[in-house]
Motif scaffolding. Structure first.
Motif, PDB file in Angstrom:
ATOM      1  N   ALA A 180       0.824  -1.213   0.000  1.00 18.45           N
ATOM      2  CA  ALA A 180       0.000   0.000   0.000  1.00 18.45           C
ATOM      3  C   ALA A 180       0.861   1.266   0.000  1.00 18.45           C
ATOM      4  CB  ALA A 180      -0.943   0.001   1.199  1.00 18.45           C
ATOM      5  N   LEU A 181       2.146   1.126   0.336  1.00 21.39           N
ATOM      6  CA  LEU A 181       3.040   2.285   0.355  1.00 21.39           C
ATOM      7  C   LEU A 181       3.462   2.626  -1.077  1.00 21.39           C
ATOM      8  CD1 LEU A 181       5.371   1.309   3.329  1.00 21.39           C
ATOM      9  CD2 LEU A 181       3.536   3.001   3.352  1.00 21.39           C
ATOM     10  N   HIS A 182       3.324   3.889  -1.453  1.00 19.39           N
ATOM     11  CA  HIS A 182       3.730   4.329  -2.784  1.00 19.39           C
ATOM     12  C   HIS A 182       5.243   4.199  -2.909  1.00 19.39           C
ATOM     13  CE1 HIS A 182       3.567   6.492  -6.538  1.00 19.39           C
ATOM     14  NE2 HIS A 182       4.589   7.241  -6.117  1.00 19.39           N
ATOM     15  N   GLY A 183       5.684   3.380  -3.846  1.00 18.54           N
ATOM     16  CA  GLY A 183       7.114   3.143  -4.036  1.00 18.54           C
ATOM     17  C   GLY A 183       7.539   1.735  -3.666  1.00 18.54           C
ATOM     18  N   VAL A 184       6.665   1.003  -3.004  1.00 19.13           N
ATOM     19  CA  VAL A 184       6.971  -0.381  -2.637  1.00 19.13           C
ATOM     20  C   VAL A 184       6.163  -1.304  -3.540  1.00 19.13           C
ATOM     21  CG1 VAL A 184       6.941  -2.126  -0.819  1.00 19.13           C
ATOM     22  CG2 VAL A 184       7.401   0.257  -0.232  1.00 19.13           C
ATOM     23  N   GLY A 185       6.864  -2.106  -4.308  1.00 15.72           N
ATOM     24  CA  GLY A 185       6.210  -3.034  -5.227  1.00 15.72           C
ATOM     25  C   GLY A 185       6.552  -4.468  -4.898  1.00 15.72           C
ATOM     26  N   PRO A 186       6.083  -5.384  -5.741  1.00  9.52           N
ATOM     27  CA  PRO A 186       6.321  -6.814  -5.500  1.00  9.52           C
ATOM     28  C   PRO A 186       7.801  -7.184  -5.405  1.00  9.52           C
ATOM     29  CG  PRO A 186       4.664  -6.517  -7.200  1.00  9.52           C
ATOM     30  CD  PRO A 186       5.222  -5.157  -6.900  1.00  9.52           C
ATOM     31  N   LYS A 187       8.648  -6.541  -6.204  1.00 13.58           N
ATOM     32  CA  LYS A 187      10.077  -6.850  -6.149  1.00 13.58           C
ATOM     33  C   LYS A 187      10.648  -6.495  -4.773  1.00 13.58           C
ATOM     34  CE  LYS A 187      14.589  -5.750  -7.928  1.00 13.58           C
ATOM     35  NZ  LYS A 187      15.402  -4.761  -8.593  1.00 13.58           N
ATOM     36  N   ALA A 188      10.339  -5.305  -4.284  1.00 17.18           N
ATOM     37  CA  ALA A 188      10.839  -4.871  -2.976  1.00 17.18           C
ATOM     38  C   ALA A 188      10.325  -5.793  -1.875  1.00 17.18           C
ATOM     39  CB  ALA A 188      10.435  -3.429  -2.698  1.00 17.18           C
ATOM     40  N   VAL A 189       9.064  -6.189  -1.957  1.00 19.08           N
ATOM     41  CA  VAL A 189       8.497  -7.091  -0.947  1.00 19.08           C
ATOM     42  C   VAL A 189       9.239  -8.428  -0.964  1.00 19.08           C
ATOM     43  CG1 VAL A 189       6.438  -8.376  -0.250  1.00 19.08           C
ATOM     44  CG2 VAL A 189       6.239  -5.971  -0.891  1.00 19.08           C
ATOM     45  N   GLY A 190       9.537  -8.924  -2.152  1.00 17.43           N
ATOM     46  CA  GLY A 190      10.277 -10.184  -2.257  1.00 17.43           C
ATOM     47  C   GLY A 190      11.658 -10.093  -1.637  1.00 17.43           C
ATOM     48  N   VAL A 191      12.352  -8.987  -1.887  1.00 20.54           N
ATOM     49  CA  VAL A 191      13.683  -8.785  -1.316  1.00 20.54           C
ATOM     50  C   VAL A 191      13.595  -8.692   0.211  1.00 20.54           C
ATOM     51  CG1 VAL A 191      15.631  -7.174  -1.191  1.00 20.54           C
ATOM     52  CG2 VAL A 191      14.603  -7.703  -3.402  1.00 20.54           C
ATOM     53  N   ILE A 192      12.588  -7.969   0.689  1.00 19.26           N
ATOM     54  CA  ILE A 192      12.401  -7.828   2.144  1.00 19.26           C
ATOM     55  C   ILE A 192      12.088  -9.178   2.779  1.00 19.26           C
ATOM     56  CG2 ILE A 192      10.830  -6.888   3.900  1.00 19.26           C
ATOM     57  CD1 ILE A 192      10.714  -4.322   2.100  1.00 19.26           C
ATOM     58  N   LYS A 193      11.202  -9.942   2.155  1.00 16.17           N
ATOM     59  CA  LYS A 193      10.853 -11.267   2.692  1.00 16.17           C
ATOM     60  C   LYS A 193      12.082 -12.170   2.768  1.00 16.17           C
ATOM     61  CE  LYS A 193       6.100 -12.270   1.520  1.00 16.17           C
ATOM     62  NZ  LYS A 193       5.264 -12.987   0.536  1.00 16.17           N
ATOM     63  N   ALA A 194      12.902 -12.153   1.714  1.00 16.11           N
ATOM     64  CA  ALA A 194      14.108 -12.986   1.688  1.00 16.11           C
ATOM     65  C   ALA A 194      15.080 -12.561   2.787  1.00 16.11           C
ATOM     66  CB  ALA A 194      14.777 -12.904   0.316  1.00 16.11           C
ATOM     67  N   ALA A 195      15.241 -11.258   2.979  1.00 19.33           N
ATOM     68  CA  ALA A 195      16.144 -10.757   4.020  1.00 19.33           C
ATOM     69  C   ALA A 195      15.642 -11.141   5.409  1.00 19.33           C
ATOM     70  CB  ALA A 195      16.295  -9.243   3.905  1.00 19.33           C
ATOM     71  N   LEU A 196      14.334 -11.057   5.606  1.00 15.04           N
ATOM     72  CA  LEU A 196      13.763 -11.457   6.891  1.00 15.04           C
ATOM     73  C   LEU A 196      13.938 -12.953   7.118  1.00 15.04           C
ATOM     74  CD1 LEU A 196      10.486  -9.321   6.949  1.00 15.04           C
ATOM     75  CD2 LEU A 196      12.391  -9.134   8.554  1.00 15.04           C
ATOM     76  N   GLU A 197      13.677 -13.755   6.081  1.00 18.60           N
ATOM     77  CA  GLU A 197      13.829 -15.204   6.205  1.00 18.60           C
ATOM     78  C   GLU A 197      15.257 -15.576   6.571  1.00 18.60           C
ATOM     79  OE1 GLU A 197      12.372 -17.512   2.906  1.00 18.60           O
ATOM     80  OE2 GLU A 197      10.471 -16.439   2.922  1.00 18.60           O
ATOM     81  N   ALA A 198      16.236 -14.857   6.019  1.00 21.33           N
ATOM     82  CA  ALA A 198      17.642 -15.129   6.317  1.00 21.33           C
ATOM     83  C   ALA A 198      17.950 -14.903   7.805  1.00 21.33           C
ATOM     84  CB  ALA A 198      18.535 -14.236   5.452  1.00 21.33           C
ATOM     85  N   GLN A 199      17.127 -14.097   8.444  1.00 23.76           N
ATOM     86  CA  GLN A 199      17.298 -13.840   9.880  1.00 23.76           C
ATOM     87  C   GLN A 199      16.323 -14.652  10.725  1.00 23.76           C
ATOM     88  OE1 GLN A 199      17.144  -9.662  10.782  1.00 23.76           O
ATOM     89  NE2 GLN A 199      18.708  -9.136   9.292  1.00 23.76           N
ATOM     90  N   GLY A 200      15.565 -15.541  10.086  1.00 24.58           N
ATOM     91  CA  GLY A 200      14.605 -16.356  10.815  1.00 24.58           C
ATOM     92  C   GLY A 200      13.345 -15.593  11.195  1.00 24.58           C
ATOM     93  N   LYS A 201      13.054 -14.523  10.463  1.00 26.98           N
ATOM     94  CA  LYS A 201      11.878 -13.687  10.747  1.00 26.98           C
ATOM     95  C   LYS A 201      10.948 -13.681   9.553  1.00 26.98           C
ATOM     96  CE  LYS A 201      14.734 -10.677  13.599  1.00 26.98           C
ATOM     97  NZ  LYS A 201      15.324  -9.344  13.720  1.00 26.98           N
TER      98      LYS A 201
END
Length: 73
Positions: free
Chosen positions: A46-67
């Motif tokens: 819902a944030l202007h500027g955040v798209g599916p690619k950014a969400v995917g990168v964020i999810k991967a970074a969180l998963e790498a930390q067990g979050k």
């Protein structure tokens, strides 16, 4: 021999999300990855500027930390 790449602190936002997504997160007071984990995927998108690619990168970074992102209620 030291590595030429600079390691990011665990709490920093991943660089791969892009500048528009970084600015969008900053506009709502988020500057660290652990802070992003409080949001749901829908809230991020819902944030202007955040798209599916950014969400995917964020999810991967969180998963790498067990979050993970917050769950939709």
């Amino acid at each position: 021999m030291p590595s030429k790449t600079k390691e990011q602190p665990e709490s920093a936002l991943p660089k791969g999300i892009g500048k528009p997504a970084t600015r969008a997160l900053a506009s709502v007071g988020i500057s660290r990855l652990d802070e992003v984990a409080r949001l749901t995927e829908a809230q991020l998108l819902a944030l202007h500027g955040v798209g599916p690619k950014a969400v995917g990168v964020i999810k991967a970074a969180l998963e790498a930390q067990g979050k993970a992102l917050a769950k939709d209620r």
